[in-house]
Design an enzyme around this catalytic site. Structure first.
Site, mmCIF file in Angstrom:
data_model
loop_
_atom_site.group_PDB
_atom_site.id
_atom_site.type_symbol
_atom_site.label_atom_id
_atom_site.label_comp_id
_atom_site.label_asym_id
_atom_site.label_seq_id
_atom_site.Cartn_x
_atom_site.Cartn_y
_atom_site.Cartn_z
ATOM 1 N N PRO A 1 0.783 -1.235 0.000
ATOM 2 C CG PRO A 1 -0.389 -1.297 2.008
ATOM 3 C CD PRO A 1 0.846 -1.782 1.360
ATOM 4 C CD GLU A 2 5.666 2.798 -1.481
ATOM 5 O OE1 GLU A 2 5.927 3.819 -2.120
ATOM 6 O OE2 GLU A 2 6.518 1.938 -1.200
ATOM 7 C CE LYS B 1 2.359 6.249 1.615
ATOM 8 N NZ LYS B 1 3.408 6.276 2.656
ATOM 9 N NE ARG C 1 8.999 2.679 7.296
ATOM 10 C CZ ARG C 1 8.053 2.733 6.371
ATOM 11 N NH1 ARG C 1 7.406 3.866 6.162
ATOM 12 N NH2 ARG C 1 7.739 1.676 5.674
#
Length: 261
Positions: free
Chosen positions: A2-3, A52, A241
């Site tokens: 999910p981007e 998103k 990240r």
DNA sequence: ATAATATGGTGAT
DNA sequence: TCACCCTATTATC
């Protein structure tokens, strides 16, 4: 998964297969049961993707969905099978059914809920109305590493870890370089790269940067060696990240103040 | 076949 | 700072 590209992919599918119909809305899992009952049988006016975030508008109501990390929307052409018990939300019409599973956000609110969410987001490269100049201005005044700025949804909406990693590789940029150090030609090229990756990925429903399968479908993301030159890939933490960088194709950024002397 | 992993962001602590 | 969501994908056996 999910981007932003996937959210737009889903929106296009639902626009084609569900919008304009009266929708049977249900929540087999029951966590969205009361809300589902409120809009069950209503006309789906439009489906909209922004970054998103996904919005399904039913009259004065809007369903706001964010897939988070594990969320997914499954699509079944008619006749759709019975939903599995974990399905948070099913949207069904005579054309087919969409099952929402494991979202981080699924809520029902008034139409203005969408406006509030959108107001918190930066321009989305996949939208026609994206204001490139606004993003350029935000970059120019942001001294954080460019790898971190690309993930900041209030600057730019829809880019996630894979897309930022591969886009910086394709443009030969060091993720730790300050966003403000990017000159105009390189900013414009980065915007074009992002748009190209995201649009192609929105069509395919998966992120496409290199030709190949599995890890070979990317240049550096989750790889030990660079797909282009074979150099050993570094794994710095940027913006909280893990990301990936080829030290050869993405030479280290050097502050201009250290060049002269 | 089975197991490890995360392409997010929120809300609790 | 951490638990949560409980999936599809990918790698490994």
């Amino acid at each position: 998964m999910p981007e932003g590209h996937l959210i737009h992919h889903i929106a296009r599918r639902h626009r084609a297969g569900l919008a304009g119909h009266e929708i049977a809305v249900s929540s087999p899992q029951r966590r969205f049961a009361a809300e589902a009952a409120t809009i069950d049988g209503q006309h789906l006016d439009e489906v909209d993707a922004y970054g998103k975030h996904l919005f399904h508008r039913f009259g004065r109501w809007v369903v706001h969905v964010h897939l988070g990390q594990q969320g997914t929307f499954l699509w079944f052409p008619s006749p759709a099978p019975d939903p599995r018990p974990q399905v948070r939300l099913r949207l069904a019409a005579e054309t087919g059914a969409a099952d929402l599973i494991a979202p981080s956000i699924c809520r029902l609110g008034p139409r203005r809920l969408r406006d509030a969410i959108v107001a918190s987001l930066g321009p989305d490269p996949l939208r026609e109305d994206a204001d490139v100049e606004l993003v350029r201005a935000r970059f120019a005044s942001d001294r954080r590493p460019i790898g971190a700025v690309l993930l900041d949804q209030s600057v730019l909406a829809g880019v996630g870890n894979v897309i930022r990693t591969e886009a910086l590789f394709l443009d030969g940029l060091d993720p730790s370089m300050p966003a403000a150090a990017l000159d105009r030609p390189r900013f414009d090229r980065l915007w074009a790269t992002l748009t190209r990756i995201m649009e192609r990925s929105a069509v395919d429903g998966r992120i496409v940067t290199a030709d190949g399968v599995g890890r070979d479908a990317r240049f550096v993301y989750k790889r030990e060696t660079c797909r282009r030159c074979g150099a050993s890939v570094e794994c710095p933490i940027v913006g909280g990240r893990r990301m990936y960088r080829c030290p050869k194709e993405q030479p280290a950024w050097v502050s201009p103040s250290h060049e002269t002397c």
